[in-house]
Write a protein that holds these residues in place. Sequence first.
Motif, PDB file in Angstrom:
ATOM      1  N   GLU A   7      50.990  21.097  14.087  1.00 43.84           N
ATOM      2  CA  GLU A   7      51.515  22.451  14.111  1.00 43.84           C
ATOM      3  C   GLU A   7      51.347  22.942  15.545  1.00 43.84           C
ATOM      4  O   GLU A   7      50.819  22.226  16.387  1.00 43.84           O
ATOM      5  N   ASN A   8      51.787  24.139  15.835  1.00 37.54           N
ATOM      6  CA  ASN A   8      51.546  24.687  17.172  1.00 37.54           C
ATOM      7  C   ASN A   8      50.051  24.873  17.379  1.00 37.54           C
ATOM      8  O   ASN A   8      49.312  25.181  16.456  1.00 37.54           O
ATOM      9  N   VAL A   9      49.633  24.691  18.619  1.00 38.49           N
ATOM     10  CA  VAL A   9      48.254  24.934  19.021  1.00 38.49           C
ATOM     11  C   VAL A   9      48.302  26.090  20.014  1.00 38.49           C
ATOM     12  O   VAL A   9      49.073  26.063  20.973  1.00 38.49           O
ATOM     13  N   VAL A  10      47.496  27.119  19.760  1.00 39.72           N
ATOM     14  CA  VAL A  10      47.484  28.310  20.597  1.00 39.72           C
ATOM     15  C   VAL A  10      46.098  28.445  21.212  1.00 39.72           C
ATOM     16  O   VAL A  10      45.103  28.525  20.496  1.00 39.72           O
ATOM     17  N   LEU A  11      46.051  28.451  22.538  1.00 39.82           N
ATOM     18  CA  LEU A  11      44.781  28.554  23.247  1.00 39.82           C
ATOM     19  C   LEU A  11      44.559  29.987  23.708  1.00 39.82           C
ATOM     20  O   LEU A  11      45.420  30.558  24.386  1.00 39.82           O
ATOM     21  N   GLY A  32      53.613  17.224  22.399  1.00 35.46           N
ATOM     22  CA  GLY A  32      54.219  18.534  22.189  1.00 35.46           C
ATOM     23  C   GLY A  32      54.708  19.094  23.511  1.00 35.46           C
ATOM     24  O   GLY A  32      54.673  18.418  24.542  1.00 35.46           O
ATOM     25  N   ARG A  33      55.152  20.322  23.462  1.00 34.96           N
ATOM     26  CA  ARG A  33      55.653  20.987  24.679  1.00 34.96           C
ATOM     27  C   ARG A  33      54.656  22.060  25.075  1.00 34.96           C
ATOM     28  O   ARG A  33      54.257  22.893  24.260  1.00 34.96           O
ATOM     29  N   PHE A  34      54.244  22.050  26.345  1.00 32.32           N
ATOM     30  CA  PHE A  34      53.306  23.038  26.861  1.00 32.32           C
ATOM     31  C   PHE A  34      54.054  24.296  27.293  1.00 32.32           C
ATOM     32  O   PHE A  34      55.081  24.215  27.968  1.00 32.32           O
ATOM     33  N   VAL A  35      53.528  25.441  26.883  1.00 28.98           N
ATOM     34  CA  VAL A  35      54.092  26.737  27.260  1.00 28.98           C
ATOM     35  C   VAL A  35      52.947  27.643  27.689  1.00 28.98           C
ATOM     36  O   VAL A  35      51.912  27.696  27.018  1.00 28.98           O
ATOM     37  N   ASP A  36      53.132  28.351  28.790  1.00 29.17           N
ATOM     38  CA  ASP A  36      52.135  29.300  29.286  1.00 29.17           C
ATOM     39  C   ASP A  36      52.763  30.691  29.226  1.00 29.17           C
ATOM     40  O   ASP A  36      53.781  30.938  29.877  1.00 29.17           O
ATOM     41  N   THR A  37      52.165  31.591  28.442  1.00 29.45           N
ATOM     42  CA  THR A  37      52.774  32.920  28.281  1.00 29.45           C
ATOM     43  C   THR A  37      52.826  33.683  29.594  1.00 29.45           C
ATOM     44  O   THR A  37      53.789  34.410  29.843  1.00 29.45           O
ATOM     45  N   ARG A  77      55.722  22.378  17.464  1.00 33.70           N
ATOM     46  CA  ARG A  77      55.201  21.367  18.399  1.00 33.70           C
ATOM     47  C   ARG A  77      54.923  21.934  19.781  1.00 33.70           C
ATOM     48  O   ARG A  77      55.112  21.273  20.783  1.00 33.70           O
ATOM     49  N   LEU A  78      54.471  23.191  19.823  1.00 36.41           N
ATOM     50  CA  LEU A  78      54.102  23.824  21.086  1.00 36.41           C
ATOM     51  C   LEU A  78      52.592  23.807  21.262  1.00 36.41           C
ATOM     52  O   LEU A  78      51.842  23.892  20.292  1.00 36.41           O
ATOM     53  N   VAL A  79      52.169  23.735  22.505  1.00 39.27           N
ATOM     54  CA  VAL A  79      50.794  24.041  22.876  1.00 39.27           C
ATOM     55  C   VAL A  79      50.919  25.238  23.807  1.00 39.27           C
ATOM     56  O   VAL A  79      51.518  25.136  24.879  1.00 39.27           O
ATOM     57  N   VAL A  80      50.399  26.374  23.372  1.00 41.58           N
ATOM     58  CA  VAL A  80      50.605  27.643  24.062  1.00 41.58           C
ATOM     59  C   VAL A  80      49.308  28.103  24.714  1.00 41.58           C
ATOM     60  O   VAL A  80      48.309  28.337  24.029  1.00 41.58           O
ATOM     61  N   LYS A  98      49.910  33.549  13.163  1.00 42.49           N
ATOM     62  CA  LYS A  98      51.149  33.059  12.561  1.00 42.49           C
ATOM     63  C   LYS A  98      51.774  31.948  13.401  1.00 42.49           C
ATOM     64  O   LYS A  98      52.400  31.031  12.879  1.00 42.49           O
ATOM     65  N   LEU A  99      51.580  32.020  14.695  1.00 40.23           N
ATOM     66  CA  LEU A  99      52.172  31.052  15.615  1.00 40.23           C
ATOM     67  C   LEU A  99      51.575  29.660  15.451  1.00 40.23           C
ATOM     68  O   LEU A  99      52.279  28.663  15.565  1.00 40.23           O
ATOM     69  N   GLY A 100      50.270  29.568  15.163  1.00 40.01           N
ATOM     70  CA  GLY A 100      49.683  28.239  15.007  1.00 40.01           C
ATOM     71  C   GLY A 100      48.174  28.255  14.891  1.00 40.01           C
ATOM     72  O   GLY A 100      47.557  29.280  14.620  1.00 40.01           O
ATOM     73  N   PHE A 101      47.603  27.082  15.109  1.00 36.05           N
ATOM     74  CA  PHE A 101      46.169  26.860  15.058  1.00 36.05           C
ATOM     75  C   PHE A 101      45.572  27.404  16.347  1.00 36.05           C
ATOM     76  O   PHE A 101      45.889  26.920  17.433  1.00 36.05           O
ATOM     77  N   VAL A 102      44.722  28.421  16.235  1.00 36.12           N
ATOM     78  CA  VAL A 102      44.219  29.133  17.408  1.00 36.12           C
ATOM     79  C   VAL A 102      42.854  28.574  17.821  1.00 36.12           C
ATOM     80  O   VAL A 102      41.918  28.533  17.021  1.00 36.12           O
TER      81      VAL A 102
END
Length: 176
Positions: A7-11, A32-37, A77-80, A98-102
């Motif tokens: 699932e998405n992983v949220v850091l 997955g795809r890395f995204v930085d807010t 499949r995001l890592v945020v 809701k976005l993912g595993f925090v």
Amino acid sequence: MNIPRPENVVLVGFMGSGKSSVGRLVARALRGRFVDTDRLVVDRAGCQIADIFATHGEAHFRQEETRVLRSLLGSSRLVVATGGGIVTVPENLPVLKKLGFVVWLKASEEVIWERVSRNTRRPLLHTENPKETVRALIGVRNPLYEEVADMEVDTSTLTHAQVAERICQKIIGRLR
């Protein structure tokens, strides 16, 4: 080895906790795809975060950060890697969940100070006493990180690779 799709992983975590560096490693490991807010806010605004703070203020930055966060809902499949203050906007907490595993990347106040004190691009540290600012912000934010986190990793004495490995082990374990 065929790794299950996460699932998405949220850091989340304070500035200097390693969210971006660890996030890139986790994304690579989990394919997955890395995204930085913060990067997404900068891209949308066409200027750096310090300029957004100077021109429009922190409240405007937080609004843009919330827009970016909401725009990620429905993705997979995001890592945020999030900005350190994203948890200070109450409406963001359920969105993060809701976005993912925090995952809360935390570190001691001393380690955080050591990591961030030499970076002049952090607008929240442009104060008369930046060390006290770090202490105060940690005091406000840590309970919020704890509230939203599904997992905590203390990064104080670990390398980025060690932190990423712990997160990946947990994620892969959850998928089995």
